[in-house]
Design a protein around this motif. Sequence first.
Motif, PDB file in Angstrom:
ATOM      1  N   UNK A   1      56.644  49.511  63.592  1.00 20.76           N
ATOM      2  CA  UNK A   1      57.199  48.155  63.570  1.00 20.76           C
ATOM      3  C   UNK A   1      56.575  47.388  62.432  1.00 20.76           C
ATOM      4  N   UNK A   2      57.318  46.455  61.901  1.00 17.90           N
ATOM      5  CA  UNK A   2      56.804  45.600  60.840  1.00 17.90           C
ATOM      6  C   UNK A   2      57.511  44.260  60.807  1.00 17.90           C
ATOM      7  N   UNK A   3      58.859  44.290  60.853  1.00 11.82           N
ATOM      8  CA  UNK A   3      59.620  43.037  60.773  1.00 11.82           C
ATOM      9  C   UNK A   3      59.305  42.101  61.924  1.00 11.82           C
ATOM     10  N   UNK A   4      58.980  42.670  63.078  1.00 14.61           N
ATOM     11  CA  UNK A   4      58.659  41.836  64.234  1.00 14.61           C
ATOM     12  C   UNK A   4      57.417  40.998  64.063  1.00 14.61           C
ATOM     13  N   UNK A   5      56.569  41.345  63.104  1.00 14.46           N
ATOM     14  CA  UNK A   5      55.404  40.508  62.815  1.00 14.46           C
ATOM     15  C   UNK A   5      55.797  39.214  62.114  1.00 14.46           C
ATOM     16  N   UNK A   6      56.854  39.298  61.293  1.00  9.10           N
ATOM     17  CA  UNK A   6      57.243  38.179  60.427  1.00  9.10           C
ATOM     18  C   UNK A   6      58.359  37.343  61.036  1.00  9.10           C
ATOM     19  N   UNK A   7      59.293  37.982  61.730  1.00  8.80           N
ATOM     20  CA  UNK A   7      60.386  37.244  62.356  1.00  8.80           C
ATOM     21  C   UNK A   7      61.401  36.685  61.377  1.00  8.80           C
ATOM     22  N   UNK A   8      62.018  37.525  60.523  1.00  6.09           N
ATOM     23  CA  UNK A   8      63.056  37.029  59.615  1.00  6.09           C
ATOM     24  C   UNK A   8      64.353  36.769  60.351  1.00  6.09           C
ATOM     25  N   UNK A   9      65.344  36.187  59.656  1.00  6.53           N
ATOM     26  CA  UNK A   9      66.564  35.770  60.347  1.00  6.53           C
ATOM     27  C   UNK A   9      67.373  36.952  60.866  1.00  6.53           C
ATOM     28  N   UNK A  10      67.304  38.111  60.225  1.00 13.64           N
ATOM     29  CA  UNK A  10      68.045  39.264  60.721  1.00 13.64           C
ATOM     30  C   UNK A  10      67.566  39.718  62.094  1.00 13.64           C
ATOM     31  N   UNK A  11      66.416  39.231  62.526  1.00 12.77           N
ATOM     32  CA  UNK A  11      65.918  39.600  63.843  1.00 12.77           C
ATOM     33  C   UNK A  11      66.080  38.463  64.856  1.00 12.77           C
TER      34      UNK A  11
ATOM     35  N   UNK B   1      69.007  38.095  66.222  1.00 13.97           N
ATOM     36  CA  UNK B   1      70.146  38.504  67.022  1.00 13.97           C
ATOM     37  C   UNK B   1      69.867  39.618  68.007  1.00 13.97           C
ATOM     38  N   UNK B   2      68.733  39.582  68.688  1.00 12.02           N
ATOM     39  CA  UNK B   2      68.401  40.578  69.709  1.00 12.02           C
ATOM     40  C   UNK B   2      68.293  39.890  71.061  1.00 12.02           C
ATOM     41  N   UNK B   3      68.817  40.532  72.079  1.00 10.80           N
ATOM     42  CA  UNK B   3      68.820  39.909  73.410  1.00 10.80           C
ATOM     43  C   UNK B   3      67.497  40.084  74.137  1.00 10.80           C
ATOM     44  N   UNK B   4      66.728  41.136  73.805  1.00  8.28           N
ATOM     45  CA  UNK B   4      65.544  41.458  74.590  1.00  8.28           C
ATOM     46  C   UNK B   4      64.247  40.857  74.106  1.00  8.28           C
ATOM     47  N   UNK B   5      64.245  40.300  72.903  1.00  9.14           N
ATOM     48  CA  UNK B   5      63.009  39.725  72.367  1.00  9.14           C
ATOM     49  C   UNK B   5      63.375  38.740  71.261  1.00  9.14           C
ATOM     50  N   UNK B   6      62.447  37.876  70.908  1.00  6.28           N
ATOM     51  CA  UNK B   6      62.683  36.903  69.839  1.00  6.28           C
ATOM     52  C   UNK B   6      61.355  36.602  69.150  1.00  6.28           C
ATOM     53  N   UNK B   7      61.088  37.240  68.004  1.00  6.89           N
ATOM     54  CA  UNK B   7      59.852  36.906  67.293  1.00  6.89           C
ATOM     55  C   UNK B   7      59.884  35.475  66.769  1.00  6.89           C
ATOM     56  N   UNK B   8      58.713  34.895  66.670  1.00  9.37           N
ATOM     57  CA  UNK B   8      58.622  33.553  66.089  1.00  9.37           C
ATOM     58  C   UNK B   8      58.673  33.648  64.566  1.00  9.37           C
ATOM     59  N   UNK B   9      59.315  32.696  63.900  1.00 12.79           N
ATOM     60  CA  UNK B   9      59.310  32.712  62.431  1.00 12.79           C
ATOM     61  C   UNK B   9      57.884  32.513  61.909  1.00 12.79           C
ATOM     62  N   UNK B  10      57.345  33.542  61.261  1.00 13.97           N
ATOM     63  CA  UNK B  10      55.955  33.484  60.798  1.00 13.97           C
ATOM     64  C   UNK B  10      55.842  33.260  59.300  1.00 13.97           C
ATOM     65  N   UNK B  11      56.893  33.543  58.548  1.00 14.35           N
ATOM     66  CA  UNK B  11      56.865  33.333  57.097  1.00 14.35           C
ATOM     67  C   UNK B  11      57.996  32.390  56.716  1.00 14.35           C
TER      68      UNK B  11
END
Length: 395
Positions: free
Chosen positions: A262-272, A274-284
């Motif tokens: 995993x990597x994108x889940x650390x940053x939380x870009x807009x492409x992420x 659109x997931x129903x099971x989780x929502x990363x916080x925008x970090x960058x």
Amino acid sequence: MQPRTRLDGATKELDPPLAVVDLDAFDHNAADLVRRAAGRPVRVASKSVRVRWLLERVLARPGFAGVMCYSLAEALWLSSLDVSEDLLVAYPTADRGALRELGRDERARRRVTLVVDSTAHLDLVTAALGPAHPEVRVCLELDVSWRPLPGLHVGPRRSPVHTPRDAGALAARIAGRPGFRLVGVMAYEGQVAGLGDAPPGRPLRGAVLRWMRQRSAAELVDRRGAAVAAVRREADLEFVNGGGTGSLESTGADPSVTELAAGSGLIGPTLFDGYSGFRPRPAALFALPVVRRPKRGVATLFSGGYVASGTATPDRHPTPHLPRGLRLLPLEGAGEVQTPVVGRAADALVPGDRVWLRHAKAGELAERFTHYHVLEGDVVTRTVPTYRGEGRSFG
């Protein structure tokens, strides 16, 4: 404190364009990835970070182990700086100079593993290092795209090794080649991990994606398990890597997988988003200055054409984040030198104000900035270089 007030206040002495990493959000996202991995170690995908300080920070947390690099030159650099002793180069390399450097560096050869999916990749290594080259660690990449019907391919086009028979045959050929040691299998299901199942405003597409993800994941459990068993008959594997930010739960349920990525889940870009099971916080986030007010309801920002790789579609554009209520113009988008934004919030902006935006992908923002300003609470506590800020560009 309002989010925009917090960001503006913390960076008021800095001139935009600038980028910040919100450390509270980054650490929260890291903890959530470990929770979702449910005990499986998470290998950090460096292409989604591209900041050495952040890589070192997340690797120091329990639950993370090793780096998934995107080039051999990057892996050699991270090894030289002791960022990690476990560096998987997740894309085949044709970099002869880097291969020669690997051949000269005994410590790096203990740490670095190259992904291969054919004997042609072994031939490249031998051509660069000579027929009597020292032992090189390799990882077999299994294609885990979904092929429900003849001629229908759902997922990234990566490895030609699709079936358990393919995997066993290639493993046997690797095992029979002097100078190579097969230590791992990688199987990245991009059609599950990289496609959000709840795209905003598109419920029908979301339903189709959920159906596809469920069936693809179910088919993969048996096929990946059989392929790994076939490879294990030829080699003593140290790891079987699978998944991505979007599929930690389903991949982690596969008993053949020993680690997740995993990597994108650390940053939380807009492409992420659109997931129903989780929502990363925008970090960058990045800030652009207002430089023009051409008319009512429009503010023009300096620079901003930070469009993400992949399909040339609107979801690859940066997204205005704060103040809320702004959007890009469909006929101009984000520009090389100027980016107009429209919406009622534009009328409260004057030249010199800043607008905060989010990138569509996690790591590519770091290619646009030499430094990230680290925000802790309401204060910028340090400024850290990106790869580019350290004079490194591996893409």
